[in-house]
Structure formats: structure tokens, C-alpha cells
Design a protein around this motif. Structure first.
Motif, PDB file in Angstrom:
ATOM      1  N   TYR A  35       4.276 121.248  57.751  1.00 27.86           N
ATOM      2  CA  TYR A  35       5.115 122.431  57.663  1.00 27.86           C
ATOM      3  C   TYR A  35       6.185 122.324  58.739  1.00 27.86           C
ATOM      4  O   TYR A  35       6.022 121.611  59.728  1.00 27.86           O
ATOM      5  N   GLU A  44       7.721 126.964  56.820  1.00 31.60           N
ATOM      6  CA  GLU A  44       8.068 126.449  55.485  1.00 31.60           C
ATOM      7  C   GLU A  44       7.212 125.232  55.149  1.00 31.60           C
ATOM      8  O   GLU A  44       7.077 124.314  55.960  1.00 31.60           O
ATOM      9  N   PHE A  45       6.681 125.195  53.969  1.00 24.09           N
ATOM     10  CA  PHE A  45       5.875 124.075  53.503  1.00 24.09           C
ATOM     11  C   PHE A  45       6.759 122.867  53.204  1.00 24.09           C
ATOM     12  O   PHE A  45       7.830 122.996  52.607  1.00 24.09           O
ATOM     13  N   GLU A  56       1.481 117.713  46.527  1.00 24.08           N
ATOM     14  CA  GLU A  56       2.498 118.717  46.269  1.00 24.08           C
ATOM     15  C   GLU A  56       3.588 118.579  47.331  1.00 24.08           C
ATOM     16  O   GLU A  56       3.310 118.198  48.464  1.00 24.08           O
ATOM     17  N   LYS A  57       4.814 118.871  46.959  1.00 21.50           N
ATOM     18  CA  LYS A  57       5.898 118.850  47.930  1.00 21.50           C
ATOM     19  C   LYS A  57       6.915 119.926  47.585  1.00 21.50           C
ATOM     20  O   LYS A  57       7.014 120.355  46.428  1.00 21.50           O
ATOM     21  N   SER A  58       7.655 120.357  48.592  1.00 19.52           N
ATOM     22  CA  SER A  58       8.665 121.384  48.387  1.00 19.52           C
ATOM     23  C   SER A  58      10.021 120.737  48.162  1.00 19.52           C
ATOM     24  O   SER A  58      10.191 119.518  48.290  1.00 19.52           O
ATOM     25  N   GLU A  59      10.990 121.600  47.866  1.00 22.02           N
ATOM     26  CA  GLU A  59      12.367 121.111  47.666  1.00 22.02           C
ATOM     27  C   GLU A  59      12.953 120.530  48.944  1.00 22.02           C
ATOM     28  O   GLU A  59      13.866 119.719  48.900  1.00 22.02           O
TER      29      GLU A  59
ATOM     30  N   SER B  97      -0.168 126.556  42.232  1.00 16.94           N
ATOM     31  CA  SER B  97      -0.044 125.996  43.569  1.00 16.94           C
ATOM     32  C   SER B  97      -0.993 126.678  44.547  1.00 16.94           C
ATOM     33  O   SER B  97      -1.137 127.895  44.553  1.00 16.94           O
ATOM     34  N   THR B 101       2.820 131.151  50.752  1.00 15.73           N
ATOM     35  CA  THR B 101       4.168 131.499  51.195  1.00 15.73           C
ATOM     36  C   THR B 101       4.038 132.366  52.436  1.00 15.73           C
ATOM     37  O   THR B 101       3.315 133.361  52.423  1.00 15.73           O
TER      38      THR B 101
END
Lengths: 115, 112
Positions: A35, A44-45, A56-59, B97, B101
């Protein structure tokens, strides 16, 4: 009590350089995460990792970033060609199952400063 | 509209006060709700988590979820200077997921 260890605690790098942030997760944990937290903003991940692959991955986690578990204990985040906006606290976390946040143990973070 | 909103504060209270920390959210699919405490220059540590609506108590801390209002709260009774930290709410859906958040955190200062 078991801890997640991150090194270094603070890293200063020149824009355009590559950095590797290191983490030693808790030994019996199977799920690993990165993070980041830009100063004054939310956590933020970036990416999760299980069974030697990204789950899994973020933008945010684009081609500039990569993760690796090079041996049985370390988990690394590599940032290529750093930019000023990469300056942030980077936190590693681990969990023993896919708990979705309530089983995370976070490290103390690496403060990355890009100049 | 941001998914999770949290007033950054700072919230300054005298020792012994009851503290109320809150988050609102927009995603009605959120089912798991967590509160983390983050001391300066440290990583977040989990305080409490709840599933769906209702209250959960742990010592001086009470977590409350009102899904109809999309509003969660953390109450701290008999606040101590050692409670001074940033409190982060986090939440996630029950399926899909597993990544929560986070809110941006509320800075709490408890002065003697």
C-alpha cells in the motif's frame, strides 16, 4: 509479537532512478500486500501477492512497478524510473488468509522521497 | 463522489472525554467495516472490525454501523493521551475483491 519488517525506513532517490523497497512478512503468512500513503491522503492499495503471483492490483500499479518474492522470507516492491509523485509512505502488509483487511499486519513503512 | 469520506480533523479533546469518529460511504455493497489506528510514522494497526450492521464493543472502544444511512462510527470512552493517533476507517464488499477501501483518516489529539 510477530512483526512485518520494512527496510529502509527512509529512502531518498533522484528522479528517474530505480528503487527497491524491502519487506519481511510474518513467517507463516501467505498473503502479501503493498500500500502507499501520500502525505495527508488516504492509504491506497497497490498490489496483493499469493502463491508467487499477483492476485490483484490497482490502477496505480502500472508497468513502473513490480513485486517479487526472491526467497522464502523477503517481499520486494521495485519502482522503475521514479517520479516526483511517487514520493509517499509505502507500507507492506501480510496476512495468514484472505481476510480482506481485518487480518492484516502492517509494517512501519518506508518513506520514499524522490528529488 | 468519493467512496469513503472521513473528516481529517484534527479533533482535539481533553483527557477523559468521549470521542466520536465517523465515516460515510457511498457503496451499498460494503459489508465489512474496520477501524485502524495509526501512530505517527507507523503502519496502521487493526482496532476493530464488524460485519454488516450493529454495534461491537471492545474495552473502551465501540464500533457502530448504520447501513441504512451508510454511516459508521467509532466511540472511545475515557479517552487517554495515548489514544492520540490517526484513526482510519476501511470497508469492503462481501464478495468480489477482498481489498478494503480506506478513508483518509481522522487525526485525534487527547490533551492531559
Amino acid at each position: 509479537e510477530p512483526e512485518v519488517t520494512q527496510t529502509p525506513s527512509h529512502q531518498v532517490t533522484q528522479m528517474g532512478q530505480e528503487v527497491i523497497l524491502r519487506c519481511v512478512p510474518i513467517s507463516n503468512h501467505l498473503y502479501f500486500y503493498w500500500y502507499r500513503q501520500i502525505l495527508g491522503q488516504k492509504v491506497e492499495f497497490l498490489v496483493s501477492f499469493y502463491n508467487n503471483e499477483i492476485s490483484e492490483k490497482s490502477e496505480i500499479f502500472d508497468d513502473q512497478f513490480s513485486v517479487e518474492r526472491p526467497d522464502g522470507s523477503n517481499f520486494t516492491l521495485k519502482i522503475r524510473s521514479t517520479k516526483l509523485e511517487d514520493s509517499a509512505m509505502y507500507f507492506c502488509a501480510s496476512s495468514d488468509s484472505r481476510t480482506g483487511g481485518y487480518g492484516y499486519t502492517f509494517g512501519s513503512g518506508t518513506r520514499l522521497t524522490v528529488v | 463522489q468519493k467512496e469513503v469520506e472521513q473528516d481529517p480533523g484534527p479533533l482535539s479533546v481533553p483527557e477523559g472525554a468521549i470521542v466520536s469518529l465517523n465515516c460515510t460511504y457511498s457503496n451499498s455493497a460494503f459489508q465489512y467495516f474496520m477501524w485502524y489506528r495509526q501512530y505517527s510514522r507507523k503502519g496502521p494497526e487493526l482496532l476493530m472490525y464488524t460485519y454488516s450492521s450493529g454495534n461491537k464493543e471492545d474495552g473502551r472502544f465501540t464500533a457502530q454501523v448504520d447501513k441504512s444511512s451508510k454511516y459508521i462510527s467509532l466511540f472511545i470512552r475515557d479517552s487517554q493521551p495515548s489514544d492520540s493517533a490517526t484513526y482510519l476507517c476501511a470497508m469492503r464488499e462481501s464478495g468480489g475483491s477482498y481489498i478494503p477501501t480506506f478513508g483518509r483518516g481522522t487525526s485525534l489529539i487527547v490533551h492531559p
